[in-house]
Design a protein around this motif. Structure first.
Motif, mmCIF file in Angstrom:
data_model
loop_
_atom_site.group_PDB
_atom_site.id
_atom_site.type_symbol
_atom_site.label_atom_id
_atom_site.label_comp_id
_atom_site.label_asym_id
_atom_site.label_seq_id
_atom_site.Cartn_x
_atom_site.Cartn_y
_atom_site.Cartn_z
ATOM 1 N N PRO A 1 0.781 -1.243 0.000
ATOM 2 C CA PRO A 1 0.000 0.000 0.000
ATOM 3 C C PRO A 1 0.813 1.294 0.000
ATOM 4 C CG PRO A 1 -0.284 -1.233 2.061
ATOM 5 C CD PRO A 1 0.440 -2.130 1.113
ATOM 6 N N ARG A 2 1.987 1.285 0.622
ATOM 7 C CA ARG A 2 2.723 2.550 0.775
ATOM 8 C C ARG A 2 3.931 2.641 -0.153
ATOM 9 N NH1 ARG A 2 0.918 6.426 1.800
ATOM 10 N NH2 ARG A 2 2.535 7.316 3.133
ATOM 11 N N LEU A 3 3.969 1.770 -1.183
ATOM 12 C CA LEU A 3 5.061 1.809 -2.161
ATOM 13 C C LEU A 3 4.493 2.119 -3.533
ATOM 14 C CD1 LEU A 3 7.160 -1.353 -1.152
ATOM 15 C CD2 LEU A 3 7.225 0.965 -0.185
ATOM 16 N N ARG A 4 5.309 2.772 -4.375
ATOM 17 C CA ARG A 4 4.896 3.067 -5.738
ATOM 18 C C ARG A 4 5.987 2.609 -6.709
ATOM 19 N NH1 ARG A 4 4.149 9.011 -8.507
ATOM 20 N NH2 ARG A 4 3.613 8.210 -10.559
ATOM 21 N N LEU A 5 5.672 1.611 -7.499
ATOM 22 C CA LEU A 5 6.648 1.082 -8.458
ATOM 23 C C LEU A 5 6.887 2.093 -9.574
ATOM 24 C CD1 LEU A 5 8.338 -1.395 -9.411
ATOM 25 C CD2 LEU A 5 6.365 -2.014 -10.825
ATOM 26 N N ARG A 6 8.162 2.461 -9.802
ATOM 27 C CA ARG A 6 8.498 3.426 -10.850
ATOM 28 C C ARG A 6 9.340 2.828 -11.974
ATOM 29 N NH1 ARG A 6 7.513 8.814 -9.099
ATOM 30 N NH2 ARG A 6 8.020 9.345 -11.259
ATOM 31 N N GLY A 7 10.042 1.685 -11.728
ATOM 32 C CA GLY A 7 10.824 1.121 -12.831
ATOM 33 C C GLY A 7 12.001 0.286 -12.380
ATOM 34 N N LEU A 8 13.096 0.374 -13.150
ATOM 35 C CA LEU A 8 14.274 -0.468 -12.944
ATOM 36 C C LEU A 8 15.542 0.378 -12.791
ATOM 37 C CD1 LEU A 8 13.787 -3.155 -15.785
ATOM 38 C CD2 LEU A 8 13.093 -3.343 -13.369
ATOM 39 N N MET A 9 16.485 -0.180 -12.032
ATOM 40 C CA MET A 9 17.832 0.392 -11.921
ATOM 41 C C MET A 9 18.838 -0.726 -12.140
ATOM 42 S SD MET A 9 20.750 0.637 -9.792
ATOM 43 C CE MET A 9 20.782 1.043 -8.042
ATOM 44 N N ALA A 10 19.977 -0.406 -12.785
ATOM 45 C CA ALA A 10 21.027 -1.413 -12.943
ATOM 46 C C ALA A 10 22.380 -0.757 -13.161
ATOM 47 C CB ALA A 10 20.715 -2.335 -14.111
ATOM 48 N N ILE A 11 23.403 -1.533 -12.825
ATOM 49 C CA ILE A 11 24.795 -1.157 -13.089
ATOM 50 C C ILE A 11 25.388 -2.261 -13.965
ATOM 51 C CG2 ILE A 11 27.022 -0.556 -12.058
ATOM 52 C CD1 ILE A 11 25.513 -0.434 -9.316
ATOM 53 N N PRO A 12 25.655 -1.994 -15.248
ATOM 54 C CA PRO A 12 26.277 -3.027 -16.081
ATOM 55 C C PRO A 12 27.677 -3.371 -15.576
ATOM 56 C CG PRO A 12 25.458 -1.211 -17.428
ATOM 57 C CD PRO A 12 25.375 -0.771 -15.995
ATOM 58 N N GLU A 13 28.138 -4.525 -15.945
ATOM 59 C CA GLU A 13 29.506 -4.930 -15.630
ATOM 60 C C GLU A 13 30.465 -3.835 -16.119
ATOM 61 O OE1 GLU A 13 32.357 -8.797 -16.560
ATOM 62 O OE2 GLU A 13 30.346 -8.695 -17.385
ATOM 63 N N PRO A 14 31.416 -3.408 -15.271
ATOM 64 C CA PRO A 14 32.285 -2.282 -15.653
ATOM 65 C C PRO A 14 33.388 -2.695 -16.629
ATOM 66 C CG PRO A 14 32.815 -3.010 -13.443
ATOM 67 C CD PRO A 14 31.657 -3.852 -13.894
ATOM 68 N N THR A 15 33.007 -3.212 -17.763
ATOM 69 C CA THR A 15 33.987 -3.618 -18.764
ATOM 70 C C THR A 15 34.421 -2.410 -19.590
ATOM 71 O OG1 THR A 15 34.193 -4.797 -20.866
ATOM 72 C CG2 THR A 15 31.966 -4.316 -20.146
ATOM 73 N N PRO A 16 35.703 -2.362 -20.016
ATOM 74 C CA PRO A 16 36.127 -1.281 -20.922
ATOM 75 C C PRO A 16 35.525 -1.422 -22.320
ATOM 76 C CG PRO A 16 37.939 -2.827 -20.517
ATOM 77 C CD PRO A 16 36.814 -3.246 -19.624
ATOM 78 N N ASP A 17 34.916 -2.583 -22.593
ATOM 79 C CA ASP A 17 34.317 -2.832 -23.911
ATOM 80 C C ASP A 17 32.912 -2.209 -23.958
ATOM 81 O OD1 ASP A 17 33.081 -3.794 -26.160
ATOM 82 O OD2 ASP A 17 33.576 -5.901 -25.792
ATOM 83 N N PHE A 18 32.825 -0.996 -24.555
ATOM 84 C CA PHE A 18 31.547 -0.283 -24.537
ATOM 85 C C PHE A 18 30.490 -0.926 -25.412
ATOM 86 C CE2 PHE A 18 31.594 3.852 -22.166
ATOM 87 C CZ PHE A 18 32.672 3.508 -21.375
ATOM 88 N N SER A 19 30.891 -1.785 -26.354
ATOM 89 C CA SER A 19 29.854 -2.468 -27.132
ATOM 90 C C SER A 19 29.129 -3.493 -26.255
ATOM 91 C CB SER A 19 30.458 -3.117 -28.384
ATOM 92 O OG SER A 19 31.317 -4.166 -28.008
ATOM 93 N N ARG A 20 29.831 -4.045 -25.267
ATOM 94 C CA ARG A 20 29.139 -4.936 -24.313
ATOM 95 C C ARG A 20 28.233 -4.150 -23.390
ATOM 96 N NH1 ARG A 20 33.553 -8.536 -21.647
ATOM 97 N NH2 ARG A 20 31.895 -8.930 -20.150
ATOM 98 N N ARG A 21 28.708 -2.999 -22.928
ATOM 99 C CA ARG A 21 27.824 -2.167 -22.090
ATOM 100 C C ARG A 21 26.573 -1.783 -22.875
ATOM 101 N NH1 ARG A 21 31.182 1.916 -18.095
ATOM 102 N NH2 ARG A 21 33.130 0.788 -18.115
ATOM 103 N N ARG A 22 26.766 -1.472 -24.161
ATOM 104 C CA ARG A 22 25.619 -1.097 -24.978
ATOM 105 C C ARG A 22 24.599 -2.236 -25.047
ATOM 106 N NH1 ARG A 22 24.620 2.600 -29.091
ATOM 107 N NH2 ARG A 22 26.791 3.113 -29.434
ATOM 108 N N ARG A 23 25.085 -3.447 -25.239
ATOM 109 C CA ARG A 23 24.149 -4.583 -25.305
ATOM 110 C C ARG A 23 23.401 -4.761 -23.981
ATOM 111 N NH1 ARG A 23 28.181 -6.885 -28.461
ATOM 112 N NH2 ARG A 23 28.999 -8.195 -26.799
ATOM 113 N N THR A 24 24.110 -4.549 -22.879
ATOM 114 C CA THR A 24 23.432 -4.655 -21.577
ATOM 115 C C THR A 24 22.366 -3.559 -21.436
ATOM 116 O OG1 THR A 24 25.376 -5.644 -20.567
ATOM 117 C CG2 THR A 24 23.767 -4.667 -19.077
ATOM 118 N N PHE A 25 22.694 -2.334 -21.840
ATOM 119 C CA PHE A 25 21.692 -1.257 -21.790
ATOM 120 C C PHE A 25 20.476 -1.610 -22.654
ATOM 121 C CE2 PHE A 25 25.324 1.967 -20.895
ATOM 122 C CZ PHE A 25 25.113 1.930 -19.534
#
Ligand SMILES: *Cc1c(COP(=O)(O)O)cnc(C)c1O
Length: 225
Positions: free
Chosen positions: A151-175
């Motif tokens: 009753p006293r909570l309101r769902l707004r969405g999701l939060m995440a931290i992708p694996e901190p890889t230097p490979d930004f194409s992997r971060r992009r896929r996770t996003f």
């Protein structure tokens, strides 16, 4: 211009450019103020920044108390222990790190009637990293249903931290994967409006892939000691 002001302007410029390129002008900036003194938050607030993210409950509650008259918005983004639910429900506006069912009942029970419902993001561990906070992707559906029936909570969405890889194409896929889970959640709960992903290093990429809120610490305040 002073260096902190310059840092804020630079972050906002990058954010606004990425947001307008993505056709999503309303991307929100969460300033991550962990380890920063209340005075640094007050300075940023004087330039118009309203929302702050904190990782440690004790540290945050002291700052929230010290800055109460500024009417800021406080988000818990660090791991939440169940024995801290009461303090969190009484002091924060958002919890972005809800990742297990047993936190739901106490957060709702301790949320004061004098305040609006506590905004909740479900934290996902998108890359299945061992020892990292966040639920498994397969648990999003059950957790989100449980949050919406509290009753006293309101769902707004999701939060995440992708694996901190230097490979930004992997971060992009996770996003991109997170965006897909977010769209699925929105299909079931039309009030869901927040996808919190992207930090100092990768927030422009996160916005391009669908973030509606980015959480930024070091790019605003300098490196943490
Ligand atoms: C510390 C932290 C941030 C900010 O990280 P920076 O790289 O300093 O921008 C964002 N999200 C979470 C959950 C954090 O713990």
């Amino acid at each position: 211009m002073n260096p902190q002001r310059q840092a804020l302007e630079a972050v906002l410029q990058t954010l606004n450019k990425a947001a307008s390129a993505a056709g999503r002008p309303a991307v929100r900036l969460l300033a991550v103020s962990k380890t920063q003194p209340a005075s640094a938050v007050a300075t940023l607030a004087s330039w118009g920044q309203r929302a702050y993210g904190e990782n440690y409950v004790q540290e945050a509650v002291a700052k929230i108390g010290a800055l109460r008259e500024l009417d800021l918005e406080w988000h818990l983004i660090g791991h939440l222990q169940s024995n801290k639910c009461r303090e969190v429900a009484e002091n924060f506006d958002w919890v972005q790190s809800l990742d297990r069912a047993r936190l739901i009942e106490p957060l709702s029970r301790y949320r004061p009637d004098t305040r609006p419902p506590l905004n909740i993001l479900i934290q996902v561990n998108p890359d299945g990293e061992a020892g990292k906070s966040g639920c498994a992707p397969g648990e999003i559906a059950a957790l989100s249903r449980a949050v919406t029936s509290a009753p006293r909570l309101r769902l707004r969405g999701l939060m995440a931290i992708p694996e901190p890889t230097p490979d930004f194409s992997r971060r992009r896929r996770t996003f991109q994967q997170l965006r897909a889970w977010f769209d699925e959640l929105r299909g079931e709960f039309p009030d869901v409006d927040t996808l919190s992903m992207g930090m100092s290093e990768d927030f422009a990429l996160a916005i391009a892939e669908g973030a509606t809120m980015v959480r930024i610490g070091s790019a605003l305040f300098g490196p943490r000691s």
